[in-house]
Design an enzyme around this catalytic site. Structure first.
Site, PDB file in Angstrom:
ATOM      1  CG  ASP A 193     -46.163  58.574  24.823  1.00 33.69           C
ATOM      2  OD1 ASP A 193     -46.316  59.685  24.008  1.00 33.69           O
ATOM      3  OD2 ASP A 193     -47.239  58.696  25.950  1.00 33.69           O
ATOM      4  CG  ASP A 227     -51.494  63.853  25.848  1.00 35.62           C
ATOM      5  OD1 ASP A 227     -52.028  62.580  25.074  1.00 35.62           O
ATOM      6  OD2 ASP A 227     -50.271  64.180  25.962  1.00 35.62           O
TER       7      ASP A 227
END
Length: 694
Positions: free
Chosen positions: A441, A498
């Site tokens: 990430d 997301d």
């Protein structure tokens, strides 16, 4: 003296020419020319007339436009000497190297002691043209801007499409009319960015998804880019891509752009899309095990967030496996004292409070279910509230007074000691456990853009891949904030967004398909109530939207009703039965006559089968569904077509269209020229149609 060179694939030809030893220019780029084409005659035919109010000759729109050649537009190179003096090179031909499908051209400026190199390659199978530029100096210089080899844009184009976005809203297509002047986009966030995907589509007049001529570009760099699409006063157009300006901060003697990938197609925007999909999947991505089927993915983030409890995670793994999952990914919260997003980033040691016996009890349980195990890292980031920051505050990138992002700062990846520390910590976790997947990430932008940061991240990933070649890596950056060919040459999957809202995903996935294949594009079945949109959506829509790409789940399976579990298991079983061909299929965006519909067709490489996903986001303007035309079928062949989820039809669909009754047989010509007649449906639903060539 006139020098000419050409590169060809079955679809397109690129012709470059140089006169009087000047920098080469693109004389032609488009549909394939005959092998017998006289390139010198083409050079002369390419020349423009002159008239009043102009120079006596038109300056070349070269692969690196030079200010010293009276070029009226944006130059391809801006640099200065160490003392700040602007440098204005005038390059002259040095030499050329030719090989099948490849061309390297070199030009030199003797006064400034500079050498410019342009390399071109064309792939005969994917039809992607790759272009890269380099600059060498005999003494250090400051680089402000270096474009990859500049390509012309067509003048029979009214608009261009590029891509904006935001968190949970990536790949939003912008349409900008061509006009005199420049369309200038620059991403200075230090990563690829949600805001500015480094791509450009230039359709010719009348082009749609499925028909017409089109050009497309993608710059394969993860550190921020600059794009210039310019129309000159004489009507010519140029496209420039390169690193974001002034991001190579230190003076140096050698600079190089990232690859610029470009293509021309005669089959609409889909022709360009298929070229990029195939090139990324078959040329850019390197797979730890190319023969391994893409596993159904489960990520625990939206089930537990930071609240890790071993019995709960085991129970969730049991349920995910029963639904059909084949990989379990432990997300953020397993390390340090990480109970929220304000602390412990960079303390990559297992939290003994949550895992008193380490990770092995969970990993062993996951493996006992037949699932592989993955884990989350955010290596390039650090919280001020962390042990490593307290020990090494100088490792953080940027000033102490910088704006925080999720209470975190970036680590300075240009420092070897930072990369060594991260490698050692990550290697200890990966080497000490049976882990074959990393979700990598990157949750904030950089305090200031710096190309050295990207190169340092690349170096760390490369080192880890060399040490752990069987580990697959997913690129995530708050969702789709780092998606490009540069990162994909080091990773095997991207987390597209997301947002697990299936309606939003329809649009995001649809536009991303202009560049990304299904095999690398993660798409998950989210919770009933989406935490990013607040919308509640039926499991059928959520499951089928995820089944359009590399399928996964990212919800708490304990929330599922019996009906929801049955639907999800059924769709997952279908996906597994079809993944071998679907993950190698071409994604074709369909031209839907109904603006409420987002439709795409996954076509097998041999053309023998397809599946069409027809998603409806809102109520149609008309009563009955408009016919949906399919694409790239054999017009003379017959196809057996079946609506595989016809049992989902609502009772208000009261008629008996043929597809509701069972499979039908229709010609490719009919399917492409009239199209499918589908049953009526409510918004927020999807029809799924399978077709097989008879």
């Amino acid at each position: 003296m006139i020098r000419c060179w050409r590169l060809d694939c079955a679809r397109q030809t690129l012709v470059l020419g140089s006169h009087r030893d000047h920098m080469a220019e693109v004389l032609y780029w488009g549909a394939r020319l005959p092998d017998t084409e006289d390139l010198e005659a083409l050079f002369h035919a390419h020349a423009l007339d002159v008239t009043g109010g102009m120079l006596d000759e038109n300056p070349e729109l070269s692969i690196c436009p030079e200010a010293t050649r009276s070029f009226p537009g944006q130059p391809g190179l801006i640099l200065r000497a160490l003392d700040g003096t602007p440098m204005l090179p005038k390059f002259c031909f040095l030499d050329a190297e030719e090989a099948p499908g490849q061309l390297t051209l070199r030009f030199r400026d003797l006064n400034e002691h500079l050498t410019y190199t342009a390399h071109f390659a064309i792939d005969p199978d994917t039809h992607i043209l790759t272009a890269r530029a380099g600059l060498a100096a005999t003494s250090p210089v400051h680089l402000h801007w270096l474009a990859a080899p500049v390509l012309p844009a067509p003048q029979l184009s009214d608009d261009m499409h590029d891509f904006a976005g935001r968190w949970c809203g990536e790949f939003q297509m912008n349409t900008t009319p061509w006009s005199a002047g420049i369309r200038y986009r620059e991403n200075r966030t230090g990563r690829t960015g949600h805001e500015h995907f480094p791509g450009l589509i230039v359709p010719l007049r009348g082009t749609t998804n499925t028909q017409g001529q089109c050009y497309a570009f993608h710059y394969g760099w993860s550190g921020g880019h600059r794009m210039v699409a310019e129309e000159l006063p004489d009507g010519r157009r140029q496209v420039q891509f390169g690193h974001a300006a002034r991001t190579q901060l230190a003076p140096d003697t050698h600079f190089e752009t990232a690859p610029l990938y470009a293509t021309f197609a005669n089959h609409g925007m889909n022709g360009c899309a298929v070229a990029f999909q195939r090139h990324l999947r078959d040329r850019i991505v390197t797979w730890p095990d190319a023969k391994r089927p893409r596993p159904v993915h489960y990520n625990c983030w939206e089930a537990v967030y930071f609240d890790h409890d071993l019995p709960v995670l085991k129970d969730i793994a049991d349920r995910a496996a029963a639904l059909g999952a084949e990989r379990f990914v432990l997300d953020d919260g397993w390390f340090g004292n990480r109970d929220d997003d304000t602390r412990a980033l960079s303390d990559w040691e297992v939290d003994p409070r949550k895992y008193p016996d380490g990770l092995d009890p969970l990993i062993d349980h996951v493996h006992s279910l037949g699932l592989s195990f993955g884990i989350w890292f955010e290596p390039e980031m650090i919280n001020p509230d962390s042990n490593i920051f307290r020990a090494h505050p100088n490792w953080a990138l940027g000033g102490e007074d910088q704006i925080m992002g999720r209470q975190q700062m970036a680590l300075n990846m240009a420092l070897p000691e930072v990369r060594d520390y991260l490698f050692d910590r990550m290697a200890e976790v990966l080497g000490g456990h049976k882990i074959d997947y990393v979700k990598w990430d990157h949750n904030r932008v950089l305090p200031a853009p710096d190309a050295a940061q990207t190169l340092g991240s690349y170096a760390l990933i490369d080192r880890l891949r060399q040490a752990f070649p069987r580990v697959e890596i997913e690129s995530c950056a708050s969702g789709g904030g780092r998606i490009d060919a540069g990162i994909l040459s080091r990773t095997q999957r991207v987390w597209l967004s997301d947002s697990n809202d299936a309606i939003e995903r329809l649009a995001i996935q649809h536009n991303a398909a202009l560049f990304l294949p299904a095999a690398i594009t993660g798409s998950h079945v989210g919770p009933r109530l989406c935490h990013t949109s607040g919308r509640t959506l039926d499991i059928r829509l959520r499951a089928w939207v995820a089944a359009q790409r590399h399928m996964g789940f990212e919800m708490d399976p304990r929330e599922l009703t019996e009906d929801e579990a049955e639907v999800l298991t059924r769709v997952t079983t279908w996906w597994k039965a079809n993944r071998d061909w679907m993950m190698a299929a071409d994604i074709l965006r369909l031209d839907a006559a109904d603006s409420s519909v987002t439709a795409e067709q996954h076509r097998a490489r041999d053309g023998g089968r397809f599946v069409a996903f027809v998603g409806k986001a809102r109520t149609s303007d008309q009563i009955a569904p408009r016919p949906l035309r399919l694409a790239r079928l054999d017009a003379d062949a017959m196809y057996r077509v079946a609506l595989i989820n016809r049992d989902d039809a609502h009772h208000l669909s009261r008629g008996n269209p043929a597809l509701k009754q069972g499979p039908i047989e229709l010609s490719g010509a009919y399917l492409m020229n009239h199209g499918l007649t589908l049953p009526w449906s409510f918004p927020e639903t999807m029809w799924v149609v399978e077709g097989t060539r008879i």
